[in-house]
Scaffold this motif. Structure first.
Motif, PDB file in Angstrom:
ATOM      1  N   PRO A 128      -1.046  -8.928  20.788  1.00  0.00           N
ATOM      2  CA  PRO A 128       0.181  -8.408  21.377  1.00  0.00           C
ATOM      3  C   PRO A 128       1.096  -8.030  20.273  1.00  0.00           C
ATOM      4  N   THR A 129       2.196  -7.278  20.866  1.00  0.00           N
ATOM      5  CA  THR A 129       3.058  -6.383  19.741  1.00  0.00           C
ATOM      6  C   THR A 129       3.500  -7.145  18.758  1.00  0.00           C
ATOM      7  N   SER A 130       4.055  -8.386  18.767  1.00  0.00           N
ATOM      8  CA  SER A 130       4.379  -9.192  17.487  1.00  0.00           C
ATOM      9  C   SER A 130       3.251  -9.268  16.383  1.00  0.00           C
ATOM     10  N   GLN A 131       1.870  -9.320  16.890  1.00  0.00           N
ATOM     11  CA  GLN A 131       0.653  -9.551  15.948  1.00  0.00           C
ATOM     12  C   GLN A 131       0.641  -7.986  15.196  1.00  0.00           C
ATOM     13  N   ILE A 132       0.867  -6.934  16.144  1.00  0.00           N
ATOM     14  CA  ILE A 132       0.558  -5.403  15.750  1.00  0.00           C
ATOM     15  C   ILE A 132       1.526  -5.291  14.601  1.00  0.00           C
ATOM     16  N   LYS A 133       2.853  -5.665  14.965  1.00  0.00           N
ATOM     17  CA  LYS A 133       4.050  -5.341  14.102  1.00  0.00           C
ATOM     18  C   LYS A 133       3.619  -6.189  12.650  1.00  0.00           C
ATOM     19  N   THR A 134       3.190  -7.357  12.734  1.00  0.00           N
ATOM     20  CA  THR A 134       2.707  -8.162  11.588  1.00  0.00           C
ATOM     21  C   THR A 134       1.797  -7.642  10.748  1.00  0.00           C
ATOM     22  N   GLN A 135       0.630  -7.178  11.133  1.00  0.00           N
ATOM     23  CA  GLN A 135      -0.409  -6.401  10.690  1.00  0.00           C
ATOM     24  C   GLN A 135       0.113  -4.932  10.250  1.00  0.00           C
ATOM     25  N   ASN A 136       1.008  -4.439  10.748  1.00  0.00           N
ATOM     26  CA  ASN A 136       1.469  -3.168  10.254  1.00  0.00           C
ATOM     27  C   ASN A 136       2.338  -3.351   9.113  1.00  0.00           C
ATOM     28  N   ALA A 137       3.382  -4.245   9.102  1.00  0.00           N
ATOM     29  CA  ALA A 137       4.180  -4.778   7.829  1.00  0.00           C
ATOM     30  C   ALA A 137       3.205  -5.037   6.652  1.00  0.00           C
ATOM     31  N   ILE A 138       2.249  -6.052   6.946  1.00  0.00           N
ATOM     32  CA  ILE A 138       1.306  -6.203   5.836  1.00  0.00           C
ATOM     33  C   ILE A 138       0.373  -4.909   5.446  1.00  0.00           C
ATOM     34  N   GLN A 139       0.070  -4.085   6.113  1.00  0.00           N
ATOM     35  CA  GLN A 139      -0.396  -2.782   5.622  1.00  0.00           C
ATOM     36  C   GLN A 139       0.542  -1.953   4.606  1.00  0.00           C
ATOM     37  N   MET A 140       1.656  -2.032   5.133  1.00  0.00           N
ATOM     38  CA  MET A 140       2.627  -1.175   4.415  1.00  0.00           C
ATOM     39  C   MET A 140       2.813  -1.764   3.075  1.00  0.00           C
ATOM     40  N   ARG A 141       3.081  -2.903   3.131  1.00  0.00           N
ATOM     41  CA  ARG A 141       3.192  -3.780   1.826  1.00  0.00           C
ATOM     42  C   ARG A 141       2.116  -3.522   0.980  1.00  0.00           C
ATOM     43  N   LEU A 142       0.868  -3.687   1.276  1.00  0.00           N
ATOM     44  CA  LEU A 142      -0.250  -3.174   0.573  1.00  0.00           C
ATOM     45  C   LEU A 142      -0.231  -1.834   0.147  1.00  0.00           C
ATOM     46  N   LEU A 143       0.097  -0.820   0.784  1.00  0.00           N
ATOM     47  CA  LEU A 143       0.145   0.623   0.235  1.00  0.00           C
ATOM     48  C   LEU A 143       1.317   0.742  -0.542  1.00  0.00           C
ATOM     49  N   LYS A 144       2.496   0.217  -0.399  1.00  0.00           N
ATOM     50  CA  LYS A 144       3.540   0.154  -1.447  1.00  0.00           C
ATOM     51  C   LYS A 144       3.100  -0.513  -2.777  1.00  0.00           C
ATOM     52  N   LYS A 145       2.366  -1.562  -2.922  1.00  0.00           N
ATOM     53  CA  LYS A 145       1.765  -2.170  -3.865  1.00  0.00           C
ATOM     54  C   LYS A 145       0.795  -1.089  -4.678  1.00  0.00           C
ATOM     55  N   GLU A 146       0.053  -0.358  -4.057  1.00  0.00           N
ATOM     56  CA  GLU A 146      -0.924   0.553  -4.470  1.00  0.00           C
ATOM     57  C   GLU A 146      -0.388   2.007  -4.863  1.00  0.00           C
ATOM     58  N   GLY A 147       0.985   1.986  -4.914  1.00  0.00           N
ATOM     59  CA  GLY A 147       1.708   3.190  -4.996  1.00  0.00           C
ATOM     60  C   GLY A 147       2.513   3.879  -4.044  1.00  0.00           C
ATOM     61  N   LEU A 148       2.460   3.868  -2.779  1.00  0.00           N
ATOM     62  CA  LEU A 148       2.911   4.549  -1.763  1.00  0.00           C
ATOM     63  C   LEU A 148       4.502   4.704  -2.135  1.00  0.00           C
TER      64      LEU A 148
END
Length: 179
Positions: free
Chosen positions: A51-71
């Motif tokens: 579902p779209t809500s789960q996709i958005k959640t996964q996307n937000a999690i991935q972006m947070r991880l990328l930012k922690k890694e220096g994005l």
């Protein structure tokens, strides 16, 4: 084998073409992960019926991880490393690849201005062909710089030799006049 025209390529395909060209020309391209890369994973998640809500959640999690890694939001898509001068010092060109009339975001514009203020060169390309031409121009200019430096060194060396020769000839003339 399917041959695609550059105008039919998406940003990922064009970037792969740019990377391939760089490697064939002894330049080292480094891609910077960004939010655009998440687009492919979103398609996969949709394919599996998430579902779209789960996709958005996964996307937000991935972006947070990328930012922690220096994005760094707005950072150019690629850094291209090559030789700068005859002393072996390196140089880097930052490249933002935009396709299909896309324009840099306000974050990208701010980041590009910041990098330029630090003395780096940032290019924005409209497609792979444009990117390759900008990369070629940048590193060819560096090669011309090296050639100019070598030419100037050679001219100085010749001028010094001429001075030494003139000095020796002057000493010889002076010695013959004194006899």
């Amino acid at each position: 084998m399917v041959v695609r025209k550059i105008k039919d390529m998406d940003e990922n395909q064009e970037q792969a073409l740019i990377v391939s060209w760089c490697l064939q020309n002894d330049l080292i391209p480094v891609a910077v992960p960004n939010g655009f890369n998440l687009g492919g994973s979103i398609q996969v998640m949709r394919m599996y019926g998430l579902p779209t809500s789960q996709i958005k959640t996964q996307n937000a999690i991935q972006m947070r991880l990328l930012k922690k890694e220096g994005l760094h939001v707005g950072f150019p898509d690629m850094m291209i490393f090559g030789r700068r001068n005859a002393y072996g010092n390196g140089d880097v060109l930052f490249l933002e690849n935009k396709v299909k009339n896309n324009k840099p975001s306000k974050y990208q514009i701010a980041c590009h201005e910041w990098l330029r203020s630090l003395g780096y060169t940032v290019e924005v390309s409209t497609d792979a062909k444009d990117a390759i031409q900008k990369i070629r121009n940048y590193f060819d200019e560096v090669v011309r710089q090296i050639e100019n430096e070598e030419y100037i060194k050679e001219r100085k060396k010749i001028a010094e030799q001429d001075k030494e020769n003139a000095k020796r000839k002057g000493d010889v003339r002076q010695n013959t006049c004194n006899k």
